[in-house]
Design a protein around this motif. Structure first.
Motif, PDB file in Angstrom:
ATOM      1  N   ALA A   1       0.836  -1.206   0.000  1.00  0.00           N
ATOM      2  CA  ALA A   1       0.000   0.000   0.000  1.00  0.00           C
ATOM      3  C   ALA A   1       0.868   1.254   0.000  1.00  0.00           C
ATOM      4  O   ALA A   1       0.560   2.232  -0.702  1.00  0.00           O
ATOM      5  CB  ALA A   1      -0.951  -0.008   1.194  1.00  0.00           C
TER       6      ALA A   1
ATOM      7  N   ARG B   1      -4.203   0.707   5.833  1.00  0.00           N
ATOM      8  CA  ARG B   1      -3.814  -0.475   6.614  1.00  0.00           C
ATOM      9  C   ARG B   1      -3.204  -1.454   5.617  1.00  0.00           C
ATOM     10  O   ARG B   1      -3.235  -1.195   4.422  1.00  0.00           O
ATOM     11  CB  ARG B   1      -5.007  -1.067   7.367  1.00  0.00           C
ATOM     12  CG  ARG B   1      -6.133  -1.559   6.512  1.00  0.00           C
ATOM     13  CD  ARG B   1      -7.281  -2.104   7.392  1.00  0.00           C
ATOM     14  NE  ARG B   1      -8.197  -2.875   6.610  1.00  0.00           N
ATOM     15  CZ  ARG B   1      -9.135  -2.368   5.822  1.00  0.00           C
ATOM     16  NH1 ARG B   1      -9.288  -1.064   5.732  1.00  0.00           N
ATOM     17  NH2 ARG B   1      -9.927  -3.150   5.128  1.00  0.00           N
TER      18      ARG B   1
ATOM     19  N   SER C   1      -4.521  -1.940   1.915  1.00  0.00           N
ATOM     20  CA  SER C   1      -5.662  -1.054   1.725  1.00  0.00           C
ATOM     21  C   SER C   1      -5.212   0.399   1.590  1.00  0.00           C
ATOM     22  O   SER C   1      -4.361   0.869   2.343  1.00  0.00           O
ATOM     23  CB  SER C   1      -6.621  -1.171   2.911  1.00  0.00           C
ATOM     24  OG  SER C   1      -7.752  -0.353   2.727  1.00  0.00           O
TER      25      SER C   1
ATOM     26  N   ARG D   1     -12.236   3.406  -0.625  1.00  0.00           N
ATOM     27  CA  ARG D   1     -11.071   2.578  -0.348  1.00  0.00           C
ATOM     28  C   ARG D   1     -10.764   1.696  -1.555  1.00  0.00           C
ATOM     29  O   ARG D   1     -11.641   1.402  -2.365  1.00  0.00           O
ATOM     30  CB  ARG D   1     -11.284   1.722   0.884  1.00  0.00           C
ATOM     31  CG  ARG D   1     -12.252   0.605   0.710  1.00  0.00           C
ATOM     32  CD  ARG D   1     -12.463  -0.181   2.007  1.00  0.00           C
ATOM     33  NE  ARG D   1     -13.234  -1.369   1.790  1.00  0.00           N
ATOM     34  CZ  ARG D   1     -14.512  -1.418   1.437  1.00  0.00           C
ATOM     35  NH1 ARG D   1     -15.190  -0.315   1.258  1.00  0.00           N
ATOM     36  NH2 ARG D   1     -15.119  -2.563   1.257  1.00  0.00           N
TER      37      ARG D   1
ATOM     38  N   GLU E   1      -8.776  -1.953  -2.060  1.00  0.00           N
ATOM     39  CA  GLU E   1      -8.139  -3.121  -1.462  1.00  0.00           C
ATOM     40  C   GLU E   1      -7.266  -3.773  -2.520  1.00  0.00           C
ATOM     41  O   GLU E   1      -7.749  -4.048  -3.629  1.00  0.00           O
ATOM     42  CB  GLU E   1      -9.183  -4.120  -0.961  1.00  0.00           C
ATOM     43  CG  GLU E   1     -10.210  -3.539  -0.005  1.00  0.00           C
ATOM     44  CD  GLU E   1      -9.650  -3.169   1.348  1.00  0.00           C
ATOM     45  OE1 GLU E   1      -8.652  -3.790   1.781  1.00  0.00           O
ATOM     46  OE2 GLU E   1     -10.197  -2.258   1.983  1.00  0.00           O
TER      47      GLU E   1
ATOM     48  N   GLU F   1     -10.975  -4.771  -4.546  1.00  0.00           N
ATOM     49  CA  GLU F   1     -12.203  -3.979  -4.389  1.00  0.00           C
ATOM     50  C   GLU F   1     -11.867  -2.503  -4.426  1.00  0.00           C
ATOM     51  O   GLU F   1     -10.982  -2.043  -3.717  1.00  0.00           O
ATOM     52  CB  GLU F   1     -12.880  -4.335  -3.070  1.00  0.00           C
ATOM     53  CG  GLU F   1     -14.212  -3.675  -2.869  1.00  0.00           C
ATOM     54  CD  GLU F   1     -14.933  -4.232  -1.661  1.00  0.00           C
ATOM     55  OE1 GLU F   1     -15.870  -5.018  -1.860  1.00  0.00           O
ATOM     56  OE2 GLU F   1     -14.540  -3.892  -0.532  1.00  0.00           O
TER      57      GLU F   1
END
Length: 124
Positions: free
Chosen positions: A5, A21, A24, A38, A40, A53
């Motif tokens: 990330a 996180r 994410s 967000r 993912e 996602e």
């Protein structure tokens, strides 16, 4: 996956992708710093990165935040050395099929995860 990330953090004209996180990224609107969605992500096969996602808050849809987030995702992935992107269209969200096609992804034959469709885009 925290590093994954972190390597995809990027700022656009209206939104930025910010590590939230492990695996994410938050989609943050630049105008007011509000988290509006967000993304993912997961590592896939060799050189492949998966957008498991991409979700924009319902009240924020239709203003281009999702499209900009997808373009930023592809840009950041390319800059980080990934050569192929894969995205999932969940079977309950039919509009995601059109979304990923608009973003330059093509559908793969066969059933995807949870009965959905896999989409792929080469970056090189």
């Amino acid at each position: 996956m925290a590093d994954l990330a972190g390597n995809l953090a990027v700022r656009g004209e209206r939104v930025e992708l910010v590590p939230a996180r492990p695996g994410s990224l938050a989609v943050v609107r630049l105008k007011d710093g509000r988290n509006i969605g967000r993304l993912e992500v997961l590592p896939g096969g060799l050189g492949e990165l998966i957008a498991w996602e991409l979700c924009i808050d319902e009240a924020e849809r239709g203003y281009g935040a999702g499209s900009e987030a997808a373009r930023l995702f592809a840009l950041a992935a390319s800059q980080a050395g990934w050569t192929r992107l894969r995205a999932r269209a969940h079977p309950q969200f039919g509009l995601s099929v059109y979304f990923w096609m608009r973003m330059g992804f093509r559908p793969l034959h066969g059933e995807g995860p949870e009965g959905g469709i896999w989409f792929v885009r080469r970056l090189t």
